[in-house]
Write a protein that holds these residues in place. Sequence first.
Motif, mmCIF file in Angstrom:
data_model
loop_
_atom_site.group_PDB
_atom_site.id
_atom_site.type_symbol
_atom_site.label_atom_id
_atom_site.label_comp_id
_atom_site.label_asym_id
_atom_site.label_seq_id
_atom_site.Cartn_x
_atom_site.Cartn_y
_atom_site.Cartn_z
ATOM 1 N N PHE A 38 0.812 -1.215 -0.109
ATOM 2 C CA PHE A 38 -0.168 0.059 0.151
ATOM 3 C C PHE A 38 0.784 1.249 0.055
ATOM 4 O O PHE A 38 1.653 1.137 1.087
ATOM 5 C CB PHE A 38 -0.841 -0.194 1.193
ATOM 6 C CG PHE A 38 -1.835 1.080 1.337
ATOM 7 C CD1 PHE A 38 -2.163 1.673 0.116
ATOM 8 C CD2 PHE A 38 -2.265 1.736 2.562
ATOM 9 C CE1 PHE A 38 -3.226 2.827 0.542
ATOM 10 C CE2 PHE A 38 -3.127 2.758 2.916
ATOM 11 C CZ PHE A 38 -3.308 3.423 1.653
ATOM 12 N N TRP A 39 0.740 1.782 -0.975
ATOM 13 C CA TRP A 39 1.538 3.270 -1.174
ATOM 14 C C TRP A 39 0.829 4.593 -0.753
ATOM 15 O O TRP A 39 -0.054 4.784 -1.361
ATOM 16 C CB TRP A 39 1.964 3.293 -2.644
ATOM 17 C CG TRP A 39 2.609 4.344 -3.277
ATOM 18 C CD1 TRP A 39 2.470 5.663 -3.475
ATOM 19 C CD2 TRP A 39 4.245 4.329 -3.518
ATOM 20 N NE1 TRP A 39 3.305 6.504 -4.002
ATOM 21 C CE2 TRP A 39 4.462 5.728 -3.928
ATOM 22 C CE3 TRP A 39 5.127 3.449 -3.672
ATOM 23 C CZ2 TRP A 39 5.592 6.066 -4.466
ATOM 24 C CZ3 TRP A 39 6.401 3.771 -4.157
ATOM 25 C CH2 TRP A 39 6.741 5.289 -4.499
ATOM 26 N N ILE A 40 1.438 5.315 -0.155
ATOM 27 C CA ILE A 40 0.959 6.622 0.471
ATOM 28 C C ILE A 40 1.729 7.564 -0.175
ATOM 29 O O ILE A 40 2.797 7.841 0.436
ATOM 30 C CB ILE A 40 0.631 6.605 1.952
ATOM 31 C CG1 ILE A 40 -0.161 5.473 2.351
ATOM 32 C CG2 ILE A 40 0.122 8.032 2.449
ATOM 33 C CD1 ILE A 40 -0.069 5.405 3.897
ATOM 34 N N VAL A 90 -2.197 -6.576 2.970
ATOM 35 C CA VAL A 90 -1.019 -6.105 2.456
ATOM 36 C C VAL A 90 0.160 -6.340 3.573
ATOM 37 O O VAL A 90 -0.016 -6.427 4.552
ATOM 38 C CB VAL A 90 -0.923 -4.368 1.995
ATOM 39 C CG1 VAL A 90 -1.962 -4.090 0.905
ATOM 40 C CG2 VAL A 90 -0.948 -3.512 3.395
ATOM 41 N N LYS A 91 1.149 -6.542 2.920
ATOM 42 C CA LYS A 91 2.475 -6.809 3.779
ATOM 43 C C LYS A 91 3.235 -5.788 4.100
ATOM 44 O O LYS A 91 4.082 -5.717 5.109
ATOM 45 C CB LYS A 91 3.284 -8.138 3.305
ATOM 46 C CG LYS A 91 2.554 -9.354 2.921
ATOM 47 C CD LYS A 91 3.438 -10.199 2.390
ATOM 48 C CE LYS A 91 2.764 -11.949 2.227
ATOM 49 N NZ LYS A 91 1.766 -11.624 1.181
ATOM 50 N N HIS A 92 3.291 -4.827 3.241
ATOM 51 C CA HIS A 92 3.990 -3.445 3.365
ATOM 52 C C HIS A 92 3.137 -2.078 3.046
ATOM 53 O O HIS A 92 2.390 -2.093 2.289
ATOM 54 C CB HIS A 92 5.244 -3.775 2.410
ATOM 55 C CG HIS A 92 5.896 -4.796 2.401
ATOM 56 N ND1 HIS A 92 7.112 -5.086 3.431
ATOM 57 C CD2 HIS A 92 5.953 -5.859 1.751
ATOM 58 C CE1 HIS A 92 7.349 -6.333 3.388
ATOM 59 N NE2 HIS A 92 6.886 -6.691 2.252
ATOM 60 N N ILE A 93 3.516 -1.175 4.033
ATOM 61 C CA ILE A 93 2.769 0.045 3.489
ATOM 62 C C ILE A 93 3.938 0.865 3.472
ATOM 63 O O ILE A 93 4.922 1.115 4.506
ATOM 64 C CB ILE A 93 1.916 0.710 4.760
ATOM 65 C CG1 ILE A 93 0.705 -0.445 4.763
ATOM 66 C CG2 ILE A 93 1.364 1.823 4.481
ATOM 67 C CD1 ILE A 93 -0.178 -0.177 6.293
ATOM 68 N N ILE A 94 3.920 1.735 2.476
ATOM 69 C CA ILE A 94 5.250 2.906 2.121
ATOM 70 C C ILE A 94 4.494 4.123 2.209
ATOM 71 O O ILE A 94 3.544 4.554 1.410
ATOM 72 C CB ILE A 94 5.650 2.297 0.814
ATOM 73 C CG1 ILE A 94 6.172 1.236 0.839
ATOM 74 C CG2 ILE A 94 6.817 3.341 0.400
ATOM 75 C CD1 ILE A 94 6.321 0.239 -0.708
ATOM 76 N N VAL A 95 5.081 5.165 2.817
ATOM 77 C CA VAL A 95 4.910 6.608 2.881
ATOM 78 C C VAL A 95 5.990 6.916 2.059
ATOM 79 O O VAL A 95 7.247 7.082 2.674
ATOM 80 C CB VAL A 95 4.689 7.195 4.163
ATOM 81 C CG1 VAL A 95 4.675 8.917 4.150
ATOM 82 C CG2 VAL A 95 3.720 6.499 5.123
#
Length: 220
Positions: A38-40, A90-95
């Motif tokens: 998930f990309w923020i 999701v396994k990863h969240i990216i800011v």
Amino acid sequence: MKPLERLLLENKAWAQEKAAHDPEFFDKLRQPRNPDCFWIGCSDSRIHADQVTQTEPGEIFVHRNIANQVATMDMNFLAALEYAVDFLEVKHIIVCGHYGCGSIKAAMGKARPDQLFINKWLKYIKDIYRLHRENIDAESSDEARHNKLVELNIIEQVHNLAQTSVIQRAWRAGSRPDLRGWVYGLHDGIIKEIASLKAGSPLDPIYEQDLEFSTVKKQL
């Protein structure tokens, strides 16, 4: 040719090129996807998650807003976060922020009275600047000061994520998602990581939520 007419023509050309290169492209695109990330990101028109990471459509679930904020009063963001964590798993969240961010620069100056809603949004960043002013102002140039606030903003948003009930519930239930803070360089196109929190990382107790109490209350 008018700008919108050009966009429609470019869309047709793009679709034809994709179909010619891979006749099954749109059939594959119609299939359900289960992205791991998930990309923020920032709303800036120069940065697109799939382009800068060379990923295919469906590989990254994306939310964008001005200056890549994790705003806990933003229902749009919270709905996207909940969907990403609880349904997409999701396994990863990216800011991911970027150097040269206009919103960061604006937040370091005086608010304009004619920009009522922008002022409210930028206040989140102004608060970060106020808390770290001495560290930021010690930098040697305006560009360095802007870049420092870009990085501090990303770090703050990663911690804001960890403080949400969505993330804390997921961490208590399992080993995901990990949280990452990235910054993209407009000058060279390179992404670097400046912050990370593994799933289950300890938080300051003042931010821990009593999820057991919430569960009991719902049962009652």
